[in-house]
Enzyme design. Structure first.
Site, PDB file in Angstrom:
ATOM      1  N   GLU A 115       0.830  -1.205   0.000  1.00 54.93           N
ATOM      2  CA  GLU A 115       0.000   0.000   0.000  1.00 54.93           C
ATOM      3  C   GLU A 115       0.868   1.260   0.000  1.00 54.93           C
ATOM      4  OE1 GLU A 115      -4.244  -0.838   1.944  1.00 54.93           O
ATOM      5  OE2 GLU A 115      -2.590  -1.371   3.280  1.00 54.93           O
ATOM      6  N   GLU A 135      -4.329  -9.591   2.623  1.00 55.18           N
ATOM      7  CA  GLU A 135      -5.022  -9.364   3.897  1.00 55.18           C
ATOM      8  C   GLU A 135      -6.159 -10.353   4.163  1.00 55.18           C
ATOM      9  OE1 GLU A 135      -3.230  -5.253   3.076  1.00 55.18           O
ATOM     10  OE2 GLU A 135      -3.945  -6.978   1.929  1.00 55.18           O
TER      11      GLU A 135
END
Length: 261
Positions: A115, A135
């Site tokens: 990210e 995730e």
């Protein structure tokens, strides 16, 4: 007690931000706080002083293997939303730096680590890099911009595939779908990213900043609004000393000497 240095900022025309939490450069609250302060320093730098930023990780194993799973439990308690919002805010601050940013990815860039790389304008990966947003494997979701920035980079369908499966890509696969811009031999990601930064630093810094801003907002509004913003920016740039220097240097067949004014 002296604070452990988890972020290293080396200023210069091509500044370097290093995630220094080896061996995996995990994204912890302390690292994010230090990164936030470093980004504030870069925000305040003049166009002439810092013209590009390279973001990298210490060592060869990982750019960043993601968030520290040991801190997940804290997110469930009081103030959990504030902590999540802080991480997202740091990623956004990185993405909104006025100067171009280049991620040099050597090793893994996973979860919160990827990210951060997604918040950069360009991504250069070593051939041994592995990239993904895994995730969902831990029953959580990307929370620092991954679900929003990845579709803008690789397209909606490909982003859904990667996020919903948690699949991790090789560097070659990431380049094929446009997630990274270039793959280089092992150990050369930082050098290549800095070379691109040096190339950018030779251009008119005010023009580069305006161009980045315009491209970043190109898909946020309608075409007419974007064209009007481009016209306004062009008018401002044509009034700068750098523009005059660039034109003069071109006519005199010499390298320009830009100062960001």
């Amino acid at each position: 007690m002296t604070e452990t240095e988890l972020i290293r900022l080396d200023l210069g025309r091509v500044a370097q931000l290093t995630l220094a939490n080896p061996p995996l450069n995990l994204v912890t609250r302390e690292l994010l706080e230090q990164l936030d302060r470093a980004l504030a320093t870069l925000e305040a730098a003049t166009a002439g002083d810092v013209r590009a930023v390279v973001l990298t990780g210490m060592g060869e194993r990982a750019f960043s293997a993601g968030s520290h799973v040991g801190e997940f439990e804290v997110q469930r308690g009081p103030g959990g939303r504030d902590r999540l919002a802080f991480e997202a805010g740091v990623s956004r601050r990185l993405a909104e730096l006025p100067m171009p940013t280049i991620a040099a990815i050597e090793g893994n860039a996973l979860g919160g680590g990827l990210e951060l790389a997604l918040g950069c304008d360009l991504r250069i990966a070593s051939e041994r890099a592995r990239l993904g947003l895994p995730e969902v494997r831990l029953a959580v979701i990307p929370g620092a911009g991954g679900s929003q920035r990845l579709p803008r980079i690789v397209g909606l369908a490909r982003a859904k595939e990667l996020i919903l499966t948690g699949r991790v890509l090789t560097a070659a696969e990431a380049e094929r779908i446009g997630l990274v811009h270039e793959v280089v031999p092992a150990g050369e990601a930082l050098a290549r990213a800095r070379a691109i930064g040096d190339e950018i630093a030779q251009r008119g810094p005010l023009a580069v900043r305006e161009a980045k801003r315009l491209v970043d907002t190109a898909l946020e509004g309608d075409l007419e609004a974007g064209l009007a913003a481009e016209l306004d920016a062009s008018e401002r740039i044509f009034a700068t000393d750098d523009m005059f220097e660039g034109a003069t240097a071109f006519l005199q067949k010499r390298d320009p000497d830009y100062h960001g004014r």
